[in-house]
Design a protein around this motif. Structure first.
Motif, PDB file in Angstrom:
ATOM      1  N   SER A  12       0.836  -1.203   0.000  1.00  0.00           N
ATOM      2  CA  SER A  12       0.000   0.000   0.000  1.00  0.00           C
ATOM      3  C   SER A  12       0.872   1.254   0.000  1.00  0.00           C
ATOM      4  N   ASN A  13       2.003   1.214   0.698  1.00  0.00           N
ATOM      5  CA  ASN A  13       2.937   2.355   0.670  1.00  0.00           C
ATOM      6  C   ASN A  13       3.521   2.540  -0.725  1.00  0.00           C
ATOM      7  N   LYS A  15       2.020   1.621  -3.533  1.00  0.00           N
ATOM      8  CA  LYS A  15       0.934   2.147  -4.372  1.00  0.00           C
ATOM      9  C   LYS A  15       0.743   3.643  -4.135  1.00  0.00           C
ATOM     10  N   LYS A  16       0.820   4.061  -2.869  1.00  0.00           N
ATOM     11  CA  LYS A  16       0.677   5.488  -2.549  1.00  0.00           C
ATOM     12  C   LYS A  16       1.828   6.291  -3.139  1.00  0.00           C
ATOM     13  N   ALA A  17       3.021   5.760  -3.083  1.00  0.00           N
ATOM     14  CA  ALA A  17       4.180   6.452  -3.659  1.00  0.00           C
ATOM     15  C   ALA A  17       4.024   6.581  -5.169  1.00  0.00           C
ATOM     16  N   GLN A  19       1.162   6.640  -6.773  1.00  0.00           N
ATOM     17  CA  GLN A  19       0.090   7.612  -6.990  1.00  0.00           C
ATOM     18  C   GLN A  19       0.608   9.038  -6.826  1.00  0.00           C
ATOM     19  N   VAL A  20       1.446   9.266  -5.814  1.00  0.00           N
ATOM     20  CA  VAL A  20       2.023  10.593  -5.594  1.00  0.00           C
ATOM     21  C   VAL A  20       2.902  10.979  -6.789  1.00  0.00           C
TER      22      VAL A  20
END
Length: 162
Positions: A12-13, A15-17, A19-20
């Protein structure tokens, strides 16, 4: 369980990175497109300003030419030369104004552009010659008359003074 939680946490981290990074990349693209639009507006404004200055300059030159053609100072040969020069500048300015319109109509096709420019030249060249002969004849005659009247006045003043 701890291993599963840490694996899902790292996924999830990640994926968030990603996305950012995608958001940052999209923002950079948006900023570049805004910058390009601003540059295009500035170039368009500069082009329009240059055309306006040219139009005002040509108008001023025509007015100055008409005033000088009625002057004693200017000879008829200079009036004839300036009339030809001003007509040439005027018709080239018309061609300059029509060119962007032709590009959009012909979609930058060289064959169609050539055909359109030849048609415009076929219309403008005879018009140019007629205007040149008419303006040159009229303005040269006016200039000669003004110079003749000035010479007669000078002779009259000299005769009265003598």
């Amino acid at each position: 369980m701890d291993l599963y939680l840490s694996a899902t946490d790292s996924i999830s981290n990640l994926k968030k990175a990603i996305q950012v990074q995608n958001i940052a990349f999209e923002e950079d693209l948006r900023q570049q497109s805004i910058k390009q639009e601003k540059e295009a507006v500035i170039l368009s404004r500069r082009h329009n300003l240059q055309l306006a200055v040219l139009a005002i300059g040509i108008l001023f030159a025509v007015i100055l030419f008409l005033l000088l053609s009625r002057s004693v100072i200017v000879s008829h040969k200079l009036v004839s030369f300036l009339s030809i020069l001003l007509l040439l500048v005027l018709f080239e300015f018309v061609n300059l104004l029509v060119h962007p319109f032709l590009e959009s109509v012909t979609h930058d096709s060289p064959v169609l552009m050539l055909l359109a420019l030849v048609l415009i030249a076929a219309l403008l060249v005879p018009l140019h010659h007629r205007l040149e002969k008419w303006a040159t004849h009229k303005l040269v005659e006016k200039n000669k008359q003004v110079r003749l009247r000035a010479a007669k006045r000078t002779i009259m003043q000299l005769e009265e003074g003598a």
